[in-house]
Design an enzyme around this catalytic site. Structure first.
Site, PDB file in Angstrom:
ATOM      1  N   LYS A  75       0.838  -1.209   0.000  1.00 31.66           N
ATOM      2  CA  LYS A  75       0.000   0.000   0.000  1.00 31.66           C
ATOM      3  C   LYS A  75       0.868   1.252   0.000  1.00 31.66           C
ATOM      4  CE  LYS A  75      -3.658  -2.661   2.130  1.00 31.66           C
ATOM      5  NZ  LYS A  75      -4.480  -2.993   3.317  1.00 31.66           N
TER       6      LYS A  75
ATOM      7  N   GLN B 163      -4.692  -1.787   9.530  1.00 28.64           N
ATOM      8  CA  GLN B 163      -4.473  -3.060   8.827  1.00 28.64           C
ATOM      9  C   GLN B 163      -5.046  -4.231   9.639  1.00 28.64           C
ATOM     10  OE1 GLN B 163      -3.099  -3.653   5.685  1.00 28.64           O
ATOM     11  NE2 GLN B 163      -3.739  -5.751   6.072  1.00 28.64           N
TER      12      GLN B 163
ATOM     13  N   ASP C 187     -11.167   2.470   4.076  1.00 32.73           N
ATOM     14  CA  ASP C 187     -11.427   1.033   3.960  1.00 32.73           C
ATOM     15  C   ASP C 187     -12.932   0.736   3.950  1.00 32.73           C
ATOM     16  OD1 ASP C 187      -9.334  -0.691   3.451  1.00 32.73           O
ATOM     17  OD2 ASP C 187      -8.731  -0.906   5.549  1.00 32.73           O
TER      18      ASP C 187
HETATM   19  C1  BQF Z   1      -1.852 -10.400  -5.990  1.00 37.62           C
HETATM   20  C2  BQF Z   1      -5.917  -9.272   2.732  1.00 37.62           C
HETATM   21  C3  BQF Z   1      -6.827 -11.206   3.836  1.00 37.62           C
HETATM   22  C4  BQF Z   1      -6.789 -10.544   5.057  1.00 37.62           C
HETATM   23  C5  BQF Z   1      -6.316  -9.251   5.143  1.00 37.62           C
HETATM   24  C6  BQF Z   1      -1.804  -8.267  -4.717  1.00 37.62           C
HETATM   25  C7  BQF Z   1      -2.554  -8.154  -2.424  1.00 37.62           C
HETATM   26  C8  BQF Z   1      -2.775  -9.519  -2.455  1.00 37.62           C
HETATM   27  C9  BQF Z   1      -2.551 -10.256  -3.613  1.00 37.62           C
HETATM   28  C10 BQF Z   1      -2.811  -7.340  -1.215  1.00 37.62           C
HETATM   29  C11 BQF Z   1      -5.415  -8.559   1.554  1.00 37.62           C
HETATM   30  C12 BQF Z   1      -5.397  -9.207   0.207  1.00 37.62           C
HETATM   31  C13 BQF Z   1      -4.893  -7.283   1.702  1.00 37.62           C
HETATM   32  C14 BQF Z   1      -2.052  -9.634  -4.735  1.00 37.62           C
HETATM   33  C15 BQF Z   1      -4.291  -6.510   0.568  1.00 37.62           C
HETATM   34  C16 BQF Z   1      -5.137  -8.220  -0.911  1.00 37.62           C
HETATM   35  O1  BQF Z   1      -0.990 -10.038  -6.805  1.00 37.62           O
HETATM   36  O2  BQF Z   1      -2.588 -11.370  -6.209  1.00 37.62           O
HETATM   37  C17 BQF Z   1      -2.055  -7.526  -3.568  1.00 37.62           C
HETATM   38  O3  BQF Z   1      -1.922  -6.631  -0.816  1.00 37.62           O
HETATM   39  N1  BQF Z   1      -4.035  -7.355  -0.562  1.00 37.62           N
HETATM   40  C18 BQF Z   1      -4.919  -6.683   3.009  1.00 37.62           C
HETATM   41  O4  BQF Z   1      -4.500  -5.550   3.184  1.00 37.62           O
HETATM   42  O5  BQF Z   1      -5.417  -7.352   4.043  1.00 37.62           O
HETATM   43  C19 BQF Z   1      -5.877  -8.611   3.974  1.00 37.62           C
HETATM   44  C20 BQF Z   1      -6.400 -10.571   2.689  1.00 37.62           C
END
Ligand code: BQF
Length: 290
Positions: free
Chosen positions: A52, A96, A119
């Site tokens: 991010k 987060q 968010d």
């Molecule tokens: C990709 C998330 C579960 C719980 C909390 C790119 C992300 C993931 C995959 C990413 C996620 C999942 C995020 C890919 C943010 C998505 O290339 O496939 C980016 O950074 N995510 C989060 O902040 O909290 C989570 C999943």
């Protein structure tokens, strides 16, 4: 079969955002500023916030990362949230997830000023979403809607099956796709761990949104020909052939299911990158509003 390329689409969106940021800088307007609070050192969560921050740099946003230790108390976290709520330079911020077990997530999310809640997790934004009012949409559902729109996947009158009822993905997806809106007007079924005869339900689906966190759960014999598949799963699965020691697995058996699909999102490179892009989009919207 067409791949719904989240990596490419997210880059397109980031380019659009970067253009607007550049124009603002030129005109002497405020540069959007996103902050993130992370508590503890969970590997996946650290990766997510790092992506991010990097994405902010890419589009020209300012960003602030507040990195708190695992043993942070609810009271200390509340204090950090209050600082960000009051800071006039911060347009939006996120906490987060997941938070350590000793912290009540729901309680914490309610402390974020809804105007800075990029968010979209505050009850005010969730309520506004369900009532079709202007609000911040949660980034993953927002990203999925954007992907469906940009690839012109027909949703009106279609049978959509959402797998999983989480507050972050399943529940909001079921609401959005039933609404009178772009990528909406669908007939939605929300399936979950207590659903009976799941395969019968998924076989009737025109669009399946899988968000249960069980690697390769959805198999080819559970879907019909021509189905559209949105795979939200991103479980780390042990893989000794990889440098990192793991690979990312979706909720869908891509190998099998892609043979029957009209459209399908890959993992990685599908929904995940869209989540990041839409967080930036929400932050841009937040900075426009102030
Ligand atoms: C990709 C998330 C579960 C719980 C909390 C790119 C992300 C993931 C995959 C990413 C996620 C999942 C995020 C890919 C943010 C998505 O290339 O496939 C980016 O950074 N995510 C989060 O902040 O909290 C989570 C999943």
């Amino acid at each position: 079969m067409q791949i719904l390329d989240g990596r490419k689409t997210s880059n397109d969106i980031k380019d659009e955002i970067a253009l607007e940021v550049a124009a603002r800088k030129k005109n002497g307007n405020k540069i959007p500023h996103l902050a993130a609070i992370i508590v503890g050192s969970d590997g996946a969560s650290q990766t997510y916030v790092a992506s991010k921050v990097k994405a902010c740099q890419k589009v020209g946003f300012n960003s602030t990362l507040i990195d708190l230790p695992e043993d942070t108390t609810e009271e200390q976290l509340l204090h950090e949230i209050e600082i960000l709520n009051k800071d006039t330079d911060i347009d939006g911020f996120i906490v987060q997830l997941p938070l350590p077990k000793h912290i009540d997530e729901q309680k914490i999310l309610m402390l974020v000023n809804p105007d800075k809640d990029v968010d979209g997790f505050h009850p005010t934004n969730v309520g506004r979403m369900t009532l079709d009012l202007p609000c911040y949409l949660p980034a993953t559902p927002f990203g999925i809607m954007e992907l469906l729109e940009r690839y012109q996947v027909e949703t009106s009158g279609k049978n959509v099956v959402v797998l999983g009822r989480s507050h972050i993905v399943g529940r909001p997806m079921s609401i959005l796709m039933s609404q009178k809106r772009k990528a909406g007007n669908a007939t939605v079924t929300l399936a979950h761990s207590r659903t009976q005869n799941l395969a019968k339900i998924t076989k009737n689906a025109d669009i399946i949104i899988a968000a249960i966190g069980i690697p390769e759960f959805l198999k080819a014999d559970m879907v019909k020909d021509g189905v559209t598949i949105i795979d939200v799963g991103i479980t780390r699965v042990k893989d000794v052939t990889k440098k990192r020691g793991y690979r990312l697995a979706g909720d869908v058996d891509f190998e099998q299911v892609s043979k029957k699909a009209a459209f399908i999102t890959p993992v990685p490179g599908g929904v995940g990158p869209m989540t990041i892009a839409m967080l930036l989009k929400n932050t841009l919207l937040a900075s426009r509003h102030r």
